[in-house]
Scaffold this motif. Structure first.
Motif, PDB file in Angstrom:
ATOM      1  N   GLU A 159       3.536  12.278 -14.690  1.00  0.00           N
ATOM      2  CA  GLU A 159       3.939  13.627 -15.091  1.00  0.00           C
ATOM      3  C   GLU A 159       5.113  14.128 -14.264  1.00  0.00           C
ATOM      4  OE1 GLU A 159       0.405  15.885 -14.642  1.00  0.00           O
ATOM      5  OE2 GLU A 159      -0.538  15.085 -16.458  1.00  0.00           O
ATOM      6  N   GLY A 160       5.558  13.302 -13.306  1.00  0.00           N
ATOM      7  CA  GLY A 160       6.671  13.706 -12.461  1.00  0.00           C
ATOM      8  C   GLY A 160       6.248  14.514 -11.250  1.00  0.00           C
ATOM      9  N   LYS A 161       4.940  14.610 -10.999  1.00  0.00           N
ATOM     10  CA  LYS A 161       4.452  15.367  -9.842  1.00  0.00           C
ATOM     11  C   LYS A 161       4.570  14.517  -8.589  1.00  0.00           C
ATOM     12  CE  LYS A 161       0.354  17.626  -7.939  1.00  0.00           C
ATOM     13  NZ  LYS A 161      -1.082  17.958  -8.154  1.00  0.00           N
ATOM     14  N   LEU A 162       5.107  15.105  -7.516  1.00  0.00           N
ATOM     15  CA  LEU A 162       5.221  14.408  -6.243  1.00  0.00           C
ATOM     16  C   LEU A 162       3.843  14.332  -5.594  1.00  0.00           C
ATOM     17  CD1 LEU A 162       7.212  13.132  -4.183  1.00  0.00           C
ATOM     18  CD2 LEU A 162       7.315  15.392  -3.086  1.00  0.00           C
ATOM     19  N   ILE A 163       3.343  13.117  -5.374  1.00  0.00           N
ATOM     20  CA  ILE A 163       2.011  12.911  -4.820  1.00  0.00           C
ATOM     21  C   ILE A 163       2.047  12.797  -3.301  1.00  0.00           C
ATOM     22  CG2 ILE A 163      -0.025  11.405  -4.856  1.00  0.00           C
ATOM     23  CD1 ILE A 163       0.521  12.960  -7.463  1.00  0.00           C
ATOM     24  N   THR A 164       3.107  12.226  -2.771  1.00  0.00           N
ATOM     25  CA  THR A 164       3.235  12.096  -1.314  1.00  0.00           C
ATOM     26  C   THR A 164       4.515  12.797  -0.876  1.00  0.00           C
ATOM     27  OG1 THR A 164       4.595  10.086  -1.262  1.00  0.00           O
ATOM     28  CG2 THR A 164       2.208   9.794  -1.524  1.00  0.00           C
ATOM     29  N   PRO A 165       4.628  13.144   0.391  1.00  0.00           N
ATOM     30  CA  PRO A 165       5.917  13.655   0.882  1.00  0.00           C
ATOM     31  C   PRO A 165       6.966  12.546   0.827  1.00  0.00           C
ATOM     32  CG  PRO A 165       4.122  14.098   2.433  1.00  0.00           C
ATOM     33  CD  PRO A 165       3.598  13.123   1.435  1.00  0.00           C
ATOM     34  N   PHE A 166       8.215  12.934   0.960  1.00  0.00           N
ATOM     35  CA  PHE A 166       9.305  11.948   1.038  1.00  0.00           C
ATOM     36  C   PHE A 166       9.363  11.427   2.474  1.00  0.00           C
ATOM     37  CE2 PHE A 166      10.895  14.604  -2.558  1.00  0.00           C
ATOM     38  CZ  PHE A 166      10.874  13.605  -3.524  1.00  0.00           C
ATOM     39  N   ASP A 167       8.398  10.598   2.829  1.00  0.00           N
ATOM     40  CA  ASP A 167       8.232  10.162   4.210  1.00  0.00           C
ATOM     41  C   ASP A 167       8.445   8.672   4.420  1.00  0.00           C
ATOM     42  OD1 ASP A 167       7.705  12.582   5.348  1.00  0.00           O
ATOM     43  OD2 ASP A 167       5.543  12.315   5.499  1.00  0.00           O
ATOM     44  N   TYR A 168       8.609   7.911   3.341  1.00  0.00           N
ATOM     45  CA  TYR A 168       8.537   6.459   3.463  1.00  0.00           C
ATOM     46  C   TYR A 168       9.883   5.781   3.227  1.00  0.00           C
ATOM     47  CZ  TYR A 168       3.683   7.818   2.754  1.00  0.00           C
ATOM     48  OH  TYR A 168       2.462   8.434   2.841  1.00  0.00           O
ATOM     49  N   MET A 169       9.918   4.502   3.569  1.00  0.00           N
ATOM     50  CA  MET A 169      11.118   3.697   3.355  1.00  0.00           C
ATOM     51  C   MET A 169      11.096   3.058   1.977  1.00  0.00           C
ATOM     52  SD  MET A 169      11.569   1.774   7.017  1.00  0.00           S
ATOM     53  CE  MET A 169      13.266   1.317   6.655  1.00  0.00           C
ATOM     54  N   GLY A 170      12.272   2.646   1.515  1.00  0.00           N
ATOM     55  CA  GLY A 170      12.388   1.989   0.224  1.00  0.00           C
ATOM     56  C   GLY A 170      11.743   0.622   0.174  1.00  0.00           C
ATOM     57  N   TYR A 171      11.370   0.072   1.338  1.00  0.00           N
ATOM     58  CA  TYR A 171      10.670  -1.213   1.373  1.00  0.00           C
ATOM     59  C   TYR A 171       9.214  -1.064   0.949  1.00  0.00           C
ATOM     60  CZ  TYR A 171      14.684  -2.596   4.199  1.00  0.00           C
ATOM     61  OH  TYR A 171      15.944  -2.853   4.651  1.00  0.00           O
ATOM     62  N   SER A 172       8.727   0.165   0.845  1.00  0.00           N
ATOM     63  CA  SER A 172       7.337   0.384   0.449  1.00  0.00           C
ATOM     64  C   SER A 172       7.063  -0.238  -0.909  1.00  0.00           C
ATOM     65  CB  SER A 172       7.028   1.882   0.433  1.00  0.00           C
ATOM     66  OG  SER A 172       7.250   2.447   1.720  1.00  0.00           O
ATOM     67  N   SER A 173       5.813  -0.637  -1.134  1.00  0.00           N
ATOM     68  CA  SER A 173       5.477  -1.450  -2.307  1.00  0.00           C
ATOM     69  C   SER A 173       5.186  -0.602  -3.544  1.00  0.00           C
ATOM     70  CB  SER A 173       4.253  -2.326  -1.996  1.00  0.00           C
ATOM     71  OG  SER A 173       3.059  -1.566  -2.058  1.00  0.00           O
ATOM     72  N   ASP A 174       5.109  -1.274  -4.684  1.00  0.00           N
ATOM     73  CA  ASP A 174       4.554  -0.667  -5.877  1.00  0.00           C
ATOM     74  C   ASP A 174       3.063  -0.444  -5.672  1.00  0.00           C
ATOM     75  OD1 ASP A 174       6.954  -0.778  -7.306  1.00  0.00           O
ATOM     76  OD2 ASP A 174       6.529  -2.790  -8.053  1.00  0.00           O
ATOM     77  N   PHE A 175       2.477   0.438  -6.486  1.00  0.00           N
ATOM     78  CA  PHE A 175       1.025   0.564  -6.510  1.00  0.00           C
ATOM     79  C   PHE A 175       0.426  -0.541  -7.374  1.00  0.00           C
ATOM     80  CE2 PHE A 175       1.277   4.665  -4.551  1.00  0.00           C
ATOM     81  CZ  PHE A 175       0.004   4.886  -4.051  1.00  0.00           C
TER      82      PHE A 175
END
Length: 302
Positions: A159-175
């Motif tokens: 739905e486009g809702k932000l679930i986490t803060p913008f705290d992580y790196m782009g290396y983070s994985s898919d769910f």
């Protein structure tokens, strides 16, 4: 969109036509492979939901999927152009059929009909997986207390809702199967990964690993020692040799075995390297087949 080290790989890729090429990310040993269509930058513009995918000719390709028992035709937007009724729709609520679009230098998402469902608001974005997508905030939106130029990624839902803060790196994985592995460059103990759930909550009391992969078939790969298995990540080398193993849903080690390299399970099997030899193992961590001698792990897997 930036190049994402270690994220884009294909076990099969066909020739381009009409700006798209059939490609698969299914494991080489998977009992059933799924195909989609990528653009010249390597992004899936039509999701990998097809069991067969032909090349486009004059804007039309013949495909087959689990949604319908016979082959049918799609256009370059992934829309079915034959008069058939699908047995199921697995994509509406998960974003799996969303494609990326770019507007004014920012990325957003469109559905299979080409309608905008999430406005272009991100400097970078990945396709949806397990109902979640990793996106990068605009620079002026990424100004938290732990702000760092690398830590501007977070996860949104379909739905486009932000679930986490913008705290992580782009290396983070898919769910996958409800979890993802995230990284943050400002950690005092160096770059390490930990698991989060789909609410953004840390799993296993925030226990950290050199690197990891999200759960697949109830098991997750974790790296205990060695050099982080993500290309071009700016990580000091752990002086110990590479060591991988598997954890269960409680975060406990699922086996006493340790490997030079370990891949995620798929269809009940995983690829591992131990003492330089490549094997296929089952979910009891038993070797079922020797695949190769003296494997170059960096060249083959990273």
């Amino acid at each position: 969109m930036t190049d994402h080290p270690g994220r884009w790989y294909y076990t099969e890729c066909g020739a381009f036509s009409d700006g798209l090429a059939p490609a698969s990310q299914s494991g080489m040993d998977a009992s059933k492979k799924y195909y989609g269509y990528i653009d010249e930058y390597g992004y899936f513009m039509i999701p990998d939901i097809y069991t067969q995918a032909g090349r486009f000719v004059n804007g039309v390709a013949v495909v087959k999927s689990d949604l319908y028992p016979y082959p049918y035709r799609i256009n370059t937007k992934g829309e079915c152009i034959d008069d058939i009724v699908f047995e199921k729709n697995t994509c509406e609520e998960t974003g799996e059929d969303y494609t990326l679009y770019k507007e004014n230098g920012l990325y957003g998402y469109k559905d299979a009909s080409g309608e905008v469902v999430i406005e272009a608001a991100y400097e970078d974005a990945y396709l949806f997986s397990d109902g979640m997508a990793l996106v990068k905030a605009r620079t002026y939106d990424c100004t938290g207390a732990d702000y760092d130029a690398y830590n501007c990624y977070g996860y949104i839902n379909a739905e486009g809702k932000l679930i986490t803060p913008f705290d992580y790196m782009g290396y983070s994985s898919d769910f996958n199967e409800g979890s993802a592995v995230v990284y943050k460059s400002a950690d005092n103990d160096g770059l390490r990964g930990w698991f989060i759930d789909k609410n953004g909550e840390k799993l296993f009391d925030g226990r950290k690993f050199i690197s990891g992969e999200p759960f697949s078939e109830e098991l997750a790969v974790v790296q205990l020692h060695g050099e982080m298995a993500i290309k071009d990540a700016f990580v000091p080398r752990d002086e110990e040799e590479n060591e991988y193993t598997y954890i269960d849903r409680d975060g406990n080690f699922a086996t006493d075995e340790r490997y030079d390299y370990a891949g995620s399970f798929e269809d009940g099997y995983a690829i591992v390297v131990k003492d330089g030899v490549k094997y296929r193992i089952n979910k009891d961590f038993e070797i079922v087949e020797k695949l190769a001698e003296q494997v170059d792990i960096e060249k083959e897997f990273m």
